[in-house]
Design an enzyme around this catalytic site. Sequence first.
Site, mmCIF file in Angstrom:
data_model
loop_
_atom_site.group_PDB
_atom_site.id
_atom_site.type_symbol
_atom_site.label_atom_id
_atom_site.label_comp_id
_atom_site.label_asym_id
_atom_site.label_seq_id
_atom_site.Cartn_x
_atom_site.Cartn_y
_atom_site.Cartn_z
ATOM 1 N N GLU A 54 -1.845 -8.736 12.583
ATOM 2 C CA GLU A 54 -1.623 -8.357 11.185
ATOM 3 C C GLU A 54 -0.152 -8.034 10.935
ATOM 4 O OE1 GLU A 54 -3.472 -5.187 7.915
ATOM 5 O OE2 GLU A 54 -3.821 -4.884 10.063
ATOM 6 N N ASP A 74 0.762 -1.238 0.000
ATOM 7 C CA ASP A 74 0.000 0.000 0.000
ATOM 8 C C ASP A 74 0.802 1.304 0.000
ATOM 9 O OD1 ASP A 74 -1.723 -2.077 0.293
ATOM 10 O OD2 ASP A 74 -2.873 -1.226 1.916
#
Length: 822
Positions: free
Chosen positions: A792, A557
């Site tokens: 995560e 990202d």
Amino acid sequence: MTREREVRRRNVKNSRIVSDIKREKEHQQSKVNLAMLLFGIGGLITSVCVVGYFYYQSYLRQKVVFPIDVPKVLPKEAGTVEADPERFWGSYRPQLYFGLKTRSPASPLFGFMWLNQLTGQMPPPLRHWCDQGDGLLRYGWTKHDGVNFGTQEIEDKQFSLKTVFVKRQGGSHGGDWTARISAVPNMKDPTHPVVVSFMFYVALDGQGTLEPVLAKNGKYLTSLKGTSQELGNFELFFPKSTTDRSLRHSYLITYAPQIDKLKEVLLSGMKVDAWDKARTMIYFTLGGRLVPQDASGPNYVVHQLTVQLPFEMEVIFESGSFINRPNVLKGQVLTDLLSKHESNFDKKFTAVFDLESKGYKVDEIAFAKAALSNMIGGIGYFYGSSLVQSKYNKEPVDYWNASLYTAVPSRSFFPRGFLWDEGFHNLLISQWNVNISKDIISHWLDLMNVEGWIPREQILGDEALAKVPAEFVVQKNENANPPTLFLALSKVFEHYSSASNEGSQKFLKKVFPRLKAWYEWYNTSQVGNRPSTYRWRGRDAQTRRELNPKTLTSGLDDFPRASHPTDDEYHVDLRCWMALASKLMFDIAAIVGEDSSVYSATNKLLTDNNLLDELHWSEKKQQYSDFGLHTDKVRLERQKLPPNLQPGQRPPQTDLEQVRITLSEPEYRFVDSFGYVSLFPFLLKIIDHNSPKLYKILTDLKDPRLLWTDYGLRSLAKTAPLYNRYNTEHDPPYWRGAIWVNMNYLALSALHHYSSTQGSYSEMAKTIYDELRFNLVTNILKEYKRTGFIWENYNDKTGEGKGCHPFTGWSALVVLIMSEKY
């Protein structure tokens, strides 16, 4: 005579004049006719061209939603019990704490909710969908084999739950199953009883019937009869429990307009009741039959038990086509079958991963079993259509309706399919059950359109859509994702004993036409302007809010790329992914007997170290880098109010957002932010094992100023200008320092490769491999014990878990790292 001749002469002359005039008229008329004919033909041609133009434009607009015209990988009976009876039923609603459904488009939905009656909140919090906001201390599958059973532990603030489901094959509609749900208080204090409502429900998704069966007194449900297209007749039983006498029964028979509103419909059907005659304690109960007058009948039935803990209940599903069942799957029968499946799970886990021989302790092996089980238990079945858009569509359009059997990254935060995540997921899944992996890959490839494009994020059905912010819903057909399914495919056909294996060849022949189209799509839509380069699409060159425009399509990202996106930039990670894809396409083509020359040539080109260095090696920084229009001199500044407002002019809002300020002009150059992207020629094993550049990368890996930490490799070097910098004032760093397990897995896989390949730096690679593996596994285990979750990503300074949780998508690759399977 002379006179007569003169008259005749004049008559002839006049006749000639008349003839000439007539011929001239005919000639002029022929011109007119020809002109009219030509005009007609021209008009016809114009009309044909206009029609053709509009037809072509219509085709361009619709092309994005045309399925590719090659045979599907999945069989015709996909979505029915005939496709795979053993995996027809499952915990295929991963966004729920506990839910069951079939692998069919309009399956009845079974699920569980609960609430603690004595919280003092009005109304008490109702648990249904996995939600970080619920603040549960921990939850997750402890054992789940993806076929027969699953056991899960959930720790709420005052009590602990255990959910179990066990299946039994029989009949022609997927057989029977039983769910067992038990709860015990965390503190045994008789003066402070824990009173909990268990609510088990069934809801229809567009078809079927439900017929609740009430007790003789009409106060509670004893069972429920139902029908559906894929299940035929079935019955759900709610047997009485013998573990507690203080039961309170209630039920809800109603109509839910949407399946993503089941919780809201239940809450609207609640009422307040008294626990005792003195009304010293009130509790929330369900309102009975509340079917709206305009509804055709009930499609949502809930069975509620309100009890004082400890307590245990069972819910029994029996298929109408299972005629000769030996007994009812309940009580001791259920316990014995569960024990058998758990024993088989433990034996298989040892056979596949053999962690005992690696020196791991009992609790560490239990952690690994939970990590695997949460990956397997996080597999869902979704049905619906994506919302997609091409440059020819003014507005988004619906993809075709399709099913997707896939693992999800996070049950709480990302309960849907992500293309690049799925390649990593199946590195682990394929080790456990290669047939599940083949099925998942087949579902993904069958989502391909005529262009060879697969939407990278799959949001299918109302329940999936309800968890997605609006800005991420539309999928654009110019946007790619890393082709990590090739990683998974390599493990699938490695699993077979030889390339001549019949099952391997049959599967690979089915997937090859779609892989070919997918590969060609990358090589037409994602190429750079310079030969032999590739460029991620989807970057926003117009944004003023972002410090560095994100590259969501790369999967990394906010990792720093060229500060000013242009068509002339090119990206080293995508080029390396295509080298990997070329190698796998060559291998698969050779196995299935297809022409492999183009893949061999492309792989040779993309793995040529000299060409790679020419395109992506920064001599200044001695690292592999992207190339583009770039400056490091950027910062975010809050916009200032305009000066000299005119009399009577209202000032704009004072909370103006921050925007990017460019402090020096960008220039075409290498983007020298050292991090995961810089490692890709190493991560995907492209660098020659004797290359001095391999030595430089190995040296940099161990430098604590760069990527090395005591917890794993950080994503961006501490020396990088954007290390741990916000990308907007509200957008915290994501891939700008945090430790990600999938990239560390690739690093360990590469280190394992270079350490076991004879070369100049094999011993150096082995030393780094051992240290990195120890650091990464130790930290993930520590955080799991401390928090109850796999995360995560992990903080590069403290090792603490960050982001969403539980995140048992690619973070569950820790099991492969523990077992050293790369």
